[in-house]
Each structure stands twice: as C-alpha cells, then as structure tokens.
Design a protein around this motif. Structure first.
Motif, PDB file in Angstrom:
ATOM      1  N   SER A 110       0.799  -1.236   0.000  1.00  0.00           N
ATOM      2  CA  SER A 110       0.000   0.000   0.000  1.00  0.00           C
ATOM      3  C   SER A 110       0.827   1.279   0.000  1.00  0.00           C
ATOM      4  CB  SER A 110      -0.947   0.019   1.199  1.00  0.00           C
ATOM      5  OG  SER A 110      -0.191  -0.120   2.393  1.00  0.00           O
ATOM      6  N   ARG A 111       1.973   1.257   0.667  1.00  0.00           N
ATOM      7  CA  ARG A 111       2.788   2.472   0.716  1.00  0.00           C
ATOM      8  C   ARG A 111       4.239   2.095   1.045  1.00  0.00           C
ATOM      9  NH1 ARG A 111       0.186   2.236   5.626  1.00  0.00           N
ATOM     10  NH2 ARG A 111       1.548   2.431   7.456  1.00  0.00           N
ATOM     11  N   PRO A 112       5.189   2.944   0.673  1.00  0.00           N
ATOM     12  CA  PRO A 112       6.585   2.638   1.000  1.00  0.00           C
ATOM     13  C   PRO A 112       6.847   2.801   2.488  1.00  0.00           C
ATOM     14  CG  PRO A 112       6.412   4.788  -0.076  1.00  0.00           C
ATOM     15  CD  PRO A 112       5.047   4.194  -0.088  1.00  0.00           C
ATOM     16  N   VAL A 113       7.820   2.083   3.013  1.00  0.00           N
ATOM     17  CA  VAL A 113       8.165   2.226   4.431  1.00  0.00           C
ATOM     18  C   VAL A 113       8.960   3.514   4.640  1.00  0.00           C
ATOM     19  CG1 VAL A 113       8.098  -0.215   5.055  1.00  0.00           C
ATOM     20  CG2 VAL A 113      10.194   0.715   4.102  1.00  0.00           C
ATOM     21  N   ARG A 114       9.561   4.028   3.568  1.00  0.00           N
ATOM     22  CA  ARG A 114      10.287   5.295   3.685  1.00  0.00           C
ATOM     23  C   ARG A 114      10.337   6.002   2.336  1.00  0.00           C
ATOM     24  NH1 ARG A 114      16.374   6.674   5.568  1.00  0.00           N
ATOM     25  NH2 ARG A 114      16.041   8.901   5.775  1.00  0.00           N
ATOM     26  N   THR A 115      10.125   7.306   2.363  1.00  0.00           N
ATOM     27  CA  THR A 115      10.283   8.138   1.168  1.00  0.00           C
ATOM     28  C   THR A 115      11.345   9.193   1.466  1.00  0.00           C
ATOM     29  OG1 THR A 115       7.971   7.825   0.515  1.00  0.00           O
ATOM     30  CG2 THR A 115       9.127   9.702  -0.445  1.00  0.00           C
ATOM     31  N   ILE A 116      12.335   9.279   0.573  1.00  0.00           N
ATOM     32  CA  ILE A 116      13.444  10.227   0.757  1.00  0.00           C
ATOM     33  C   ILE A 116      13.419  11.228  -0.393  1.00  0.00           C
ATOM     34  CG2 ILE A 116      15.954  10.457   0.902  1.00  0.00           C
ATOM     35  CD1 ILE A 116      15.964   7.398   1.700  1.00  0.00           C
ATOM     36  N   GLN A 117      13.339  12.507  -0.068  1.00  0.00           N
ATOM     37  CA  GLN A 117      13.368  13.547  -1.100  1.00  0.00           C
ATOM     38  C   GLN A 117      14.823  13.797  -1.515  1.00  0.00           C
ATOM     39  OE1 GLN A 117      10.654  14.437  -2.499  1.00  0.00           O
ATOM     40  NE2 GLN A 117       9.330  13.467  -0.967  1.00  0.00           N
ATOM     41  N   ILE A 118      15.096  13.691  -2.792  1.00  0.00           N
ATOM     42  CA  ILE A 118      16.475  13.825  -3.276  1.00  0.00           C
ATOM     43  C   ILE A 118      16.843  15.281  -3.544  1.00  0.00           C
ATOM     44  CG2 ILE A 118      18.156  13.105  -5.034  1.00  0.00           C
ATOM     45  CD1 ILE A 118      16.966  10.850  -3.301  1.00  0.00           C
ATOM     46  N   HIS A 119      16.094  15.914  -4.423  1.00  0.00           N
ATOM     47  CA  HIS A 119      16.358  17.333  -4.707  1.00  0.00           C
ATOM     48  C   HIS A 119      15.026  18.073  -4.759  1.00  0.00           C
ATOM     49  CE1 HIS A 119      17.545  15.216  -8.718  1.00  0.00           C
ATOM     50  NE2 HIS A 119      16.250  15.182  -8.593  1.00  0.00           N
ATOM     51  N   ASP A 120      14.455  18.236  -3.569  1.00  0.00           N
ATOM     52  CA  ASP A 120      13.151  18.889  -3.437  1.00  0.00           C
ATOM     53  C   ASP A 120      13.187  20.332  -3.940  1.00  0.00           C
ATOM     54  OD1 ASP A 120      10.676  17.986  -2.816  1.00  0.00           O
ATOM     55  OD2 ASP A 120      10.650  18.798  -0.779  1.00  0.00           O
ATOM     56  N   HIS A 121      14.381  20.948  -3.889  1.00  0.00           N
ATOM     57  CA  HIS A 121      14.529  22.340  -4.327  1.00  0.00           C
ATOM     58  C   HIS A 121      14.259  22.510  -5.826  1.00  0.00           C
ATOM     59  CE1 HIS A 121      18.343  20.205  -4.667  1.00  0.00           C
ATOM     60  NE2 HIS A 121      18.647  20.995  -5.668  1.00  0.00           N
ATOM     61  N   LEU A 122      14.174  21.391  -6.568  1.00  0.00           N
ATOM     62  CA  LEU A 122      13.912  21.500  -8.012  1.00  0.00           C
ATOM     63  C   LEU A 122      12.420  21.572  -8.334  1.00  0.00           C
ATOM     64  CD1 LEU A 122      16.509  18.978  -9.517  1.00  0.00           C
ATOM     65  CD2 LEU A 122      16.714  21.448  -9.272  1.00  0.00           C
ATOM     66  N   ARG A 123      11.571  21.400  -7.326  1.00  0.00           N
ATOM     67  CA  ARG A 123      10.120  21.430  -7.590  1.00  0.00           C
ATOM     68  C   ARG A 123       9.691  22.727  -8.259  1.00  0.00           C
ATOM     69  NH1 ARG A 123       6.962  17.375  -5.800  1.00  0.00           N
ATOM     70  NH2 ARG A 123       7.902  16.009  -4.239  1.00  0.00           N
ATOM     71  N   GLY A 124      10.313  23.830  -7.865  1.00  0.00           N
ATOM     72  CA  GLY A 124       9.950  25.124  -8.450  1.00  0.00           C
ATOM     73  C   GLY A 124      10.560  25.357  -9.818  1.00  0.00           C
ATOM     74  N   LYS A 125      11.427  24.434 -10.267  1.00  0.00           N
ATOM     75  CA  LYS A 125      12.111  24.630 -11.555  1.00  0.00           C
ATOM     76  C   LYS A 125      11.636  23.632 -12.615  1.00  0.00           C
ATOM     77  CE  LYS A 125      16.485  26.343  -9.615  1.00  0.00           C
ATOM     78  NZ  LYS A 125      16.617  25.826  -8.256  1.00  0.00           N
ATOM     79  N   LEU A 126      10.523  22.950 -12.363  1.00  0.00           N
ATOM     80  CA  LEU A 126      10.094  21.883 -13.272  1.00  0.00           C
ATOM     81  C   LEU A 126       9.829  22.376 -14.690  1.00  0.00           C
ATOM     82  CD1 LEU A 126       7.805  19.752 -10.916  1.00  0.00           C
ATOM     83  CD2 LEU A 126      10.156  19.293 -11.614  1.00  0.00           C
TER      84      LEU A 126
END
Length: 449
Positions: free
Chosen positions: A313-329
């Motif tokens: 149903s869901r991952p045991v862990r989610t790790i954001q790699i380069h979250d700062h790129l969300r605004g540059k998509l």
C-alpha cells in the motif's frame, strides 16, 4: 560507535578518464553504465561509443584501488533498413555472470542486441625453432629426411582476449533498457518499453515473452515498462516498474505469461499536489531488490522510496532527493532534464542507499535513520585527497541540516546548478564500502573505512 558512512567518512580513492572540461568531451566517451561483479574484484563500464572497459582490483595497493584490465568494442552503430532507423552503439546495461572458471562472462546490450562476452587470459605462442630457422638464425634447407626436425613453440606473451560467445538479436521491437541475470545463472530477462523476454544464456535464437503490455490499439497506450530485475534468491520471482509509478512483482510459476502480477506496489497520489508534471516526475526510472530480497528500492525524478516486499500500500520510507527543483520543473521540462533516468543502488550491507543528482552531486542515505551524506564527483575530490583529509563537510545531523556554512548540502540548493553534469549511473562494491560513480566521461571511486 558512529557509522563511518553516516559520519561522512568517505574518501576519494581514484579517478579514471580524461579530466578535461565538460564542453570538450567527445560524446562517445560518456559513460552510460557501471557495474561491479559479484566478488567486487572486477568493475565494468560501458560508454556511448559502444566500448566496454574492465578494471581489476590492484592487489599491490593497500585499500580498494583498481587498475585497467582490458577494453573491447562491444557494439557498432547499425542501421535498420526496414524502419529507416539508426541503432546507436551506446551500451545501455552490463551485467556480470557469476564466475564458474578462470574466464569472465558478462552480458552487454545496446538498444537492440544483447551479447554474451567471454573475457579470458590467452597465451600467445610463436614458432621458435623449425627446419628453416633456429631462433633468429636462418638455417640451410635440410639435405636429407634424417635432418628434418619438428618445429618448437615458445611462449611470447599473455594477452586478455574478449570474444562474443552468444549474440541475442531480433527479439525486441523497442529499445532494450534493462537486463537482469537470474540467481540460477542459467537464464536472464531483457526488457523494452512494452515487453519483457526470458532467455536461456545458452540459447541465442529463441526467447520467451513473459510480459506484454502492448495494447491492441497503440493509441490506447497509457504506460510503459521502465526497469526490471530478478529477485536475488528466488529464481521464479522478478519485478518491473512502470511510468505509472507502480512496481509489479511477478511469479513465473503462476503462468507462462506474467501479465497478471502477484503484487503491485503503488502509493495513491494526493490530488492536491497534482500538476502538469505529475505523471513525468512520478515515473519510476530504476528499481533494485535489496541483497536479502526483503526490500525494494525505487527512484523517480524527485525521490527515493523503500518498499517492504510484504506491504504493497505504501513505501516504508520516502526520501526527497532534490526537493529544491520542484519550483524549476518548467525549466527542466524545456531543457529535457525532467526525462533524465537516475539509477539507485543498495549498499552491500543493505543499510545504505545511493542515488545521484545534478552538478555531479550524489547522496548516500541510511535506510533506517536520518543521516545522509552529500558528495560531489568533481575536481574538489582530488584536492581533498592531496590534503589527506576526508571530503568537504557534507554530513546532515539529526535535523537534516548540514554542519557549518558553505557545505555541499547548501550548494545543492543554489541556482547555479549545472544540469549538464549529472550522476545517473553508479555501482556499490558487494562486500566493502567502495562505490564507483560515472560522472560524464570519468569514473570516480570512493571508499569509507
């Protein structure tokens, strides 16, 4: 005692390749895959020029250092006359087979053709004595049959030879992006966007199609296969990921065609966060089983996810790699970087995971703790080695904030990222804390105590 990996105790060990600027690099020299063998004593790289370069452990040196072993041309550019299509020589994947004797066997593939290479040491012998010469001295022709003598051979040199033992061709209509050798060491799978084929290593003229997601009408196509891998211990299990952000686990004992999966690992998307780019950034670019087969590591554009094989149903862990790129998509879509396929790998002990980012940054995370290390595969690594110290301050504390100003973590957040420099391919030594990183046309090696 603190884990040296989490403490950022990584040291730069070696770099192979031309150290020139990115602008001067020949396209053919760009490394497109890197892979340790099961012992860690050998390391293979493939490049866009169709070459495979092998390195072997340098036993003369203390620590984990490698030296050049051999190089061979694995694939040549081809032309498909039926489809008027050029087929690049670029090596997409290399997979080692477990060593059974003194020779090495490895699979390499470009977009269309998979080859099984045998690499072995070969003795070159030359005729040193005959009826016409004795070493360098020329002899007169023998005057009678009693003077005839048998030629003698002597050792001239030892060379490393590479010969293609099998060529597995014409089984994929689309570009091959994944190959995986089974734990039985008799079979392997290859995958393109719509199909997965099962091969016997000894049979090159037939394969079995075990997954086919091609719709009857191609206009109804909604997803493609992005990666596939065999389970490390159970030869009947394999998984494949899709562009629809799910991972399917299939069991070959169920039926010949594994279109009905045994398990599907998928996380429901939050409708609030949905955007124009959602489908692109949620497409899974790589999946890997942990060495014990209990967990699955998946990488999409912005994050790493660790799944328990017993919980879909869901991952045991989610790790954001380069979250700062969300605004540059938007910009990343314009320059096509949003389609980059980053790989992910497990550490040999299954306690750490690694993946790459832009500006030649890559990150190593604890699987069950907050620690992570940011490293950069570039010239600053040489400088740190000359000074004899560990790599620059890059460790995150418990709150995830880097120690001190000007750390690599802070630099990652800055505007001035070079999107032409990216760490897409890496491999982790199976028994030691040594990693091989492909950075454009260079191969970097790092070790931790």
């Amino acid at each position: 005692m603190e884990d040296p990996l989490s403490a950022g105790g990584w040291r730069f060990a070696q770099c192979f390749g031309d150290k020139g600027e990115v602008e001067d690099i020949t396209e053919a020299d760009i490394i497109s895959t890197v892979e340790f063998d099961s012992t860690g004593n050998y390391l293979a790289t493939g490049d866009k020029g169709g070459r495979v370069v092998l390195f072997e452990r340098n036993e003369m040196k203390k620590g984990c250092e490698y030296k050049f072993y051999t190089e061979f041309q694995s694939h040549e550019p081809e032309f498909d006359y039926l489809k008027s299509l050029e087929i690049e020589e670029k090596i997409n994947k290399i997979k080692w087979c477990k060593r059974q004797n003194s020779a090495h066997f490895l699979l390499s593939t470009n977009d269309k053709t998979i080859k099984l290479w045998k690499v072995f040491e070969k003795t070159l012998r030359v005729v040193s004595e005959s009826n016409h010469h004795d070493g360098q001295r020329v002899l007169p022709p023998p005057s009678s049959h009693s003077h005839l003598r048998l030629p003698r051979m002597s050792l001239q040199d030892n060379i490393i030879a590479a010969v293609p033992r099998k060529v597995y061709a014409n089984a994929h209509a689309y570009h091959i992006h994944s190959i995986s050798v089974n734990s039985d060491q008799e079979t392997y799978i290859s995958a393109d966007d719509l199909r997965i084929n099962l091969w016997n290593l000894n049979i090159s003229d037939q394969s079995f199609n075990i997954v086919d997601i091609k719709p009857v009408n191609m206009e109804e196509l909604t997803e493609v296969i992005t990666a596939t891998e065999f389970h490390p211990n159970h030869c009947n299990l394999f998984m494949y990921s899709s562009s629809k952000s799910n991972i399917k686990l299939a069991d070959m004992r169920d039926s010949a065609l594994c279109d009905r999966h045994a398990k599907c690992f998928e996380e429901e998307e939050d409708p609030i966060t949905r955007s124009f780019f959602s489908e692109i950034i949620s497409s899974i670019s790589d999946v890997k089983f942990s060495h014990d087969g209990r967990y699955i590591l998946s990488r999409d554009y912005l994050s790493l996810k660790i799944w328990d094989i017993n919980m879909e149903s869901r991952p045991v862990r989610t790790i954001q790699i380069h979250d700062h790129l969300r605004g540059k998509l938007c910009d990343l879509y314009e320059n096509d970087c949003i389609f980059d396929k980053f790989e992910c790998i497990w550490g040999g002990d299954d306690k750490h995971v690694l993946t790459g980012s832009y500006h030649n940054y890559f990150r190593i995370y604890d699987t069950d703790g907050p620690n992570d290390v940011v490293l950069q595969a570039d010239k600053s690594a040489f400088k740190a080695k000359r000074m004899g110290g560990p790599l620059p301050g890059n460790k995150a504390g418990k709150n995830g904030v880097g120690k001190g100003a000007g750390t690599l973590r802070d630099a990652m957040q800055l505007e001035a990222l070079d999107f032409n420099k990216k760490i897409l391919h890496a491999s982790w030594h199976p028994n030691e804390n040594t990693i091989a990183i492909a950075a454009t046309n260079n191969l970097f090696l790092y070790s931790a105590a």
